[in-house]
Design a protein around this motif. Structure first.
Motif, PDB file in Angstrom:
ATOM      1  N   MET A   1      56.499  50.227  16.058  1.00 47.95           N
ATOM      2  CA  MET A   1      55.295  49.743  15.380  1.00 47.95           C
ATOM      3  C   MET A   1      54.491  50.923  14.862  1.00 47.95           C
ATOM      4  O   MET A   1      54.640  52.052  15.342  1.00 47.95           O
ATOM      5  CB  MET A   1      54.437  48.880  16.319  1.00 47.95           C
ATOM      6  N   LYS A   2      53.652  50.658  13.871  1.00 50.07           N
ATOM      7  CA  LYS A   2      52.738  51.663  13.359  1.00 50.07           C
ATOM      8  C   LYS A   2      51.313  51.295  13.762  1.00 50.07           C
ATOM      9  O   LYS A   2      50.928  50.126  13.711  1.00 50.07           O
ATOM     10  CB  LYS A   2      52.831  51.760  11.840  1.00 50.07           C
ATOM     11  N   VAL A   3      50.548  52.295  14.156  1.00 48.34           N
ATOM     12  CA  VAL A   3      49.159  52.087  14.553  1.00 48.34           C
ATOM     13  C   VAL A   3      48.277  52.983  13.685  1.00 48.34           C
ATOM     14  O   VAL A   3      48.533  54.195  13.577  1.00 48.34           O
ATOM     15  CB  VAL A   3      48.934  52.418  16.037  1.00 48.34           C
ATOM     16  N   THR A   4      47.246  52.393  13.080  1.00 48.73           N
ATOM     17  CA  THR A   4      46.292  53.154  12.284  1.00 48.73           C
ATOM     18  C   THR A   4      44.918  53.066  12.923  1.00 48.73           C
ATOM     19  O   THR A   4      44.437  51.965  13.223  1.00 48.73           O
ATOM     20  CB  THR A   4      46.233  52.632  10.840  1.00 48.73           C
ATOM     21  N   TYR A   5      44.320  54.239  13.145  1.00 52.20           N
ATOM     22  CA  TYR A   5      42.931  54.295  13.615  1.00 52.20           C
ATOM     23  C   TYR A   5      42.030  54.284  12.393  1.00 52.20           C
ATOM     24  O   TYR A   5      42.131  55.152  11.519  1.00 52.20           O
ATOM     25  CB  TYR A   5      42.700  55.581  14.421  1.00 52.20           C
ATOM     26  N   PHE A   6      41.160  53.283  12.323  1.00 51.67           N
ATOM     27  CA  PHE A   6      40.209  53.230  11.224  1.00 51.67           C
ATOM     28  C   PHE A   6      38.941  54.003  11.576  1.00 51.67           C
ATOM     29  O   PHE A   6      38.638  55.039  11.009  1.00 51.67           O
ATOM     30  CB  PHE A   6      39.849  51.769  10.889  1.00 51.67           C
ATOM     31  N   ASN A   7      38.207  53.477  12.559  1.00 51.39           N
ATOM     32  CA  ASN A   7      36.915  54.045  12.910  1.00 51.39           C
ATOM     33  C   ASN A   7      36.436  53.368  14.187  1.00 51.39           C
ATOM     34  O   ASN A   7      36.617  52.162  14.367  1.00 51.39           O
ATOM     35  CB  ASN A   7      35.927  53.787  11.755  1.00 51.39           C
ATOM     36  N   HIS A   8      35.845  54.141  15.101  1.00 54.11           N
ATOM     37  CA  HIS A   8      35.181  53.607  16.271  1.00 54.11           C
ATOM     38  C   HIS A   8      36.168  52.850  17.173  1.00 54.11           C
ATOM     39  O   HIS A   8      36.951  53.474  17.865  1.00 54.11           O
ATOM     40  CB  HIS A   8      34.011  52.727  15.855  1.00 54.11           C
ATOM     41  N   LEU A  12      44.574  49.136  13.378  1.00 56.42           N
ATOM     42  CA  LEU A  12      45.563  48.247  12.786  1.00 56.42           C
ATOM     43  C   LEU A  12      46.894  48.495  13.480  1.00 56.42           C
ATOM     44  O   LEU A  12      47.297  49.648  13.679  1.00 56.42           O
ATOM     45  CB  LEU A  12      45.682  48.517  11.291  1.00 56.42           C
ATOM     46  N   VAL A  13      47.555  47.411  13.867  1.00 57.18           N
ATOM     47  CA  VAL A  13      48.896  47.488  14.452  1.00 57.18           C
ATOM     48  C   VAL A  13      49.841  46.735  13.524  1.00 57.18           C
ATOM     49  O   VAL A  13      49.690  45.532  13.307  1.00 57.18           O
ATOM     50  CB  VAL A  13      48.939  46.876  15.864  1.00 57.18           C
ATOM     51  N   GLU A  14      50.809  47.458  12.978  1.00 57.44           N
ATOM     52  CA  GLU A  14      51.780  46.848  12.070  1.00 57.44           C
ATOM     53  C   GLU A  14      53.128  46.750  12.769  1.00 57.44           C
ATOM     54  O   GLU A  14      53.691  47.745  13.221  1.00 57.44           O
ATOM     55  CB  GLU A  14      51.917  47.674  10.797  1.00 57.44           C
ATOM     56  N   THR A  15      53.646  45.531  12.857  1.00 59.00           N
ATOM     57  CA  THR A  15      54.977  45.304  13.397  1.00 59.00           C
ATOM     58  C   THR A  15      55.884  44.835  12.259  1.00 59.00           C
ATOM     59  O   THR A  15      55.490  44.854  11.093  1.00 59.00           O
ATOM     60  CB  THR A  15      54.947  44.272  14.531  1.00 59.00           C
ATOM     61  N   GLU A  16      57.066  44.405  12.607  1.00 61.78           N
ATOM     62  CA  GLU A  16      58.019  44.013  11.573  1.00 61.78           C
ATOM     63  C   GLU A  16      57.492  42.878  10.706  1.00 61.78           C
ATOM     64  O   GLU A  16      57.698  42.860   9.487  1.00 61.78           O
ATOM     65  CB  GLU A  16      59.334  43.592  12.223  1.00 61.78           C
ATOM     66  N   ASN A  17      56.790  41.928  11.328  1.00 57.92           N
ATOM     67  CA  ASN A  17      56.361  40.732  10.598  1.00 57.92           C
ATOM     68  C   ASN A  17      54.854  40.557  10.507  1.00 57.92           C
ATOM     69  O   ASN A  17      54.387  39.707   9.765  1.00 57.92           O
ATOM     70  CB  ASN A  17      56.952  39.488  11.273  1.00 57.92           C
ATOM     71  N   LYS A  18      54.096  41.342  11.271  1.00 58.80           N
ATOM     72  CA  LYS A  18      52.667  41.077  11.379  1.00 58.80           C
ATOM     73  C   LYS A  18      51.840  42.337  11.167  1.00 58.80           C
ATOM     74  O   LYS A  18      52.281  43.461  11.406  1.00 58.80           O
ATOM     75  CB  LYS A  18      52.337  40.473  12.739  1.00 58.80           C
ATOM     76  N   TYR A  24      37.602  45.662  13.210  1.00 57.50           N
ATOM     77  CA  TYR A  24      37.403  46.474  12.011  1.00 57.50           C
ATOM     78  C   TYR A  24      35.934  46.842  11.857  1.00 57.50           C
ATOM     79  O   TYR A  24      35.056  45.999  11.965  1.00 57.50           O
ATOM     80  CB  TYR A  24      37.878  45.713  10.770  1.00 57.50           C
ATOM     81  N   TYR A  25      35.712  48.117  11.582  1.00 55.33           N
ATOM     82  CA  TYR A  25      34.347  48.632  11.432  1.00 55.33           C
ATOM     83  C   TYR A  25      34.396  49.781  10.439  1.00 55.33           C
ATOM     84  O   TYR A  25      35.079  50.777  10.672  1.00 55.33           O
ATOM     85  CB  TYR A  25      33.824  49.105  12.784  1.00 55.33           C
ATOM     86  N   ASP A  32      37.905  51.211   1.994  1.00 55.93           N
ATOM     87  CA  ASP A  32      38.889  52.227   1.671  1.00 55.93           C
ATOM     88  C   ASP A  32      39.891  52.406   2.804  1.00 55.93           C
ATOM     89  O   ASP A  32      40.873  53.110   2.662  1.00 55.93           O
ATOM     90  CB  ASP A  32      38.213  53.562   1.358  1.00 55.93           C
ATOM     91  N   PHE A  33      39.657  51.779   3.970  1.00 52.45           N
ATOM     92  CA  PHE A  33      40.568  51.903   5.096  1.00 52.45           C
ATOM     93  C   PHE A  33      41.710  50.893   5.038  1.00 52.45           C
ATOM     94  O   PHE A  33      42.757  51.112   5.626  1.00 52.45           O
ATOM     95  CB  PHE A  33      39.822  51.686   6.423  1.00 52.45           C
ATOM     96  N   PHE A  34      41.499  49.777   4.355  1.00 51.33           N
ATOM     97  CA  PHE A  34      42.473  48.695   4.446  1.00 51.33           C
ATOM     98  C   PHE A  34      42.564  47.924   3.146  1.00 51.33           C
ATOM     99  O   PHE A  34      41.539  47.551   2.575  1.00 51.33           O
ATOM    100  CB  PHE A  34      42.090  47.746   5.583  1.00 51.33           C
ATOM    101  N   ASP A  35      43.778  47.701   2.688  1.00 50.75           N
ATOM    102  CA  ASP A  35      44.020  46.914   1.488  1.00 50.75           C
ATOM    103  C   ASP A  35      45.094  45.878   1.817  1.00 50.75           C
ATOM    104  O   ASP A  35      46.255  46.228   2.027  1.00 50.75           O
ATOM    105  CB  ASP A  35      44.484  47.814   0.344  1.00 50.75           C
ATOM    106  N   PRO A  36      44.724  44.601   1.886  1.00 49.25           N
ATOM    107  CA  PRO A  36      45.713  43.576   2.263  1.00 49.25           C
ATOM    108  C   PRO A  36      46.887  43.502   1.307  1.00 49.25           C
ATOM    109  O   PRO A  36      47.976  43.066   1.690  1.00 49.25           O
ATOM    110  CB  PRO A  36      44.894  42.285   2.259  1.00 49.25           C
ATOM    111  N   LYS A  37      46.702  43.954   0.068  1.00 51.58           N
ATOM    112  CA  LYS A  37      47.796  43.895  -0.895  1.00 51.58           C
ATOM    113  C   LYS A  37      48.928  44.843  -0.518  1.00 51.58           C
ATOM    114  O   LYS A  37      50.057  44.716  -1.016  1.00 51.58           O
ATOM    115  CB  LYS A  37      47.272  44.221  -2.296  1.00 51.58           C
TER     116      LYS A  37
END
Length: 227
Positions: A1-8, A12-18, A24-25, A32-37
């Motif tokens: 899985m991939k984990v992204t630290y945004f702030n505080h 975000l935890v990205e798995t194969e399907n989710k 989120y803060y 600028d931290f997250f783009d659902p597209k």
């Protein structure tokens, strides 16, 4: 899985399907931290542990076309909001979008989350923490200690692939107590400190603990790690 630290306490935890986004803060910044597209074809789910503004950025509610929401019972949304929402209470277990979501009772506000997704276990503490303040009464600090320990013992003996645990330097020399107790009674392959108010040095400090090899060294906002 991939984990992204945004702030505080936002991750975000990205798995194969989710794509799971916790607390989120953006501190008033644009998105600028997250783009659902960027995650087309994946199920995007936002988790909100409680109603404090440093854990619940209301602008996440703009993404009802792309995402669904798991929100603590203490958060009140506008009656006009039409997104898909699962409201959660402490000490319950829910099935939602293929996830098993178990909640703990925060000793501040709202809940903490223990999430199982396709065999991957994820813990996000929200504001459940060992809030030992050096200036508070012994009675208060004893109550906090018990409340934290009681909740963590509900998941005693489990193994999480990823755990997000508060490590707040405002607690001075007690900043690591929550992580210590969690690692003693539970366990995790990768531990991400959070709620440290931009004081990234707390990650280095925790790496000096006996479980330091499991502490992830976060150095900046919007940093991504592969677990």
């Amino acid at each position: 899985m991939k984990v992204t630290y945004f702030n505080h306490s936002g991750f975000l935890v990205e798995t194969e399907n989710k794509v799971l986004v916790f607390d989120y803060y953006s501190q008033g910044k644009l998105f600028d931290f997250f783009d659902p597209k960027s995650y087309k074809g994946k199920d995007i789910i936002f988790f909100v542990s409680h109603n404090h503004s440093d854990h619940f950025d209301t602008r996440i509610l703009d993404w009802t076309d792309e995402a669904s929401y798991v929100i603590s019972h203490d958060v009140t949304l506008d009656t006009a909001f039409c997104g898909e929402v699962l409201y959660v209470k402490p000490h319950e277990t829910y099935q939602f979008h293929g996830l098993t979501i178990e909640t703990l009772l925060s000793n501040d506000e709202g809940v903490a989350f223990a999430v199982l997704e396709d065999g991957k276990a994820i813990y996000h503490g929200g504001d459940l923490n060992w809030w030992h303040w050096n200036g508070e009464s012994q009675e208060f600090n004893n109550e906090i200690a018990k409340s934290y320990q009681d909740e963590i013992l509900r998941i005693k003996g489990r193994k999480f692939q990823v755990a997000f645990i508060p490590a707040d330097l405002r607690l001075q020399d007690k900043y690591y107590w929550a992580t210590d107790y969690f690692m003693q009674e539970v366990d995790a392959d990768a531990v991400f400190p959070m709620h440290f108010w931009g004081k990234f040095e707390v990650c280095r400090m925790l790496k000096e603990k006996p479980y330091g090899d499991k502490i992830i060294q976060i150095s900046k906002e919007n940093e991504t790690f592969t677990i």
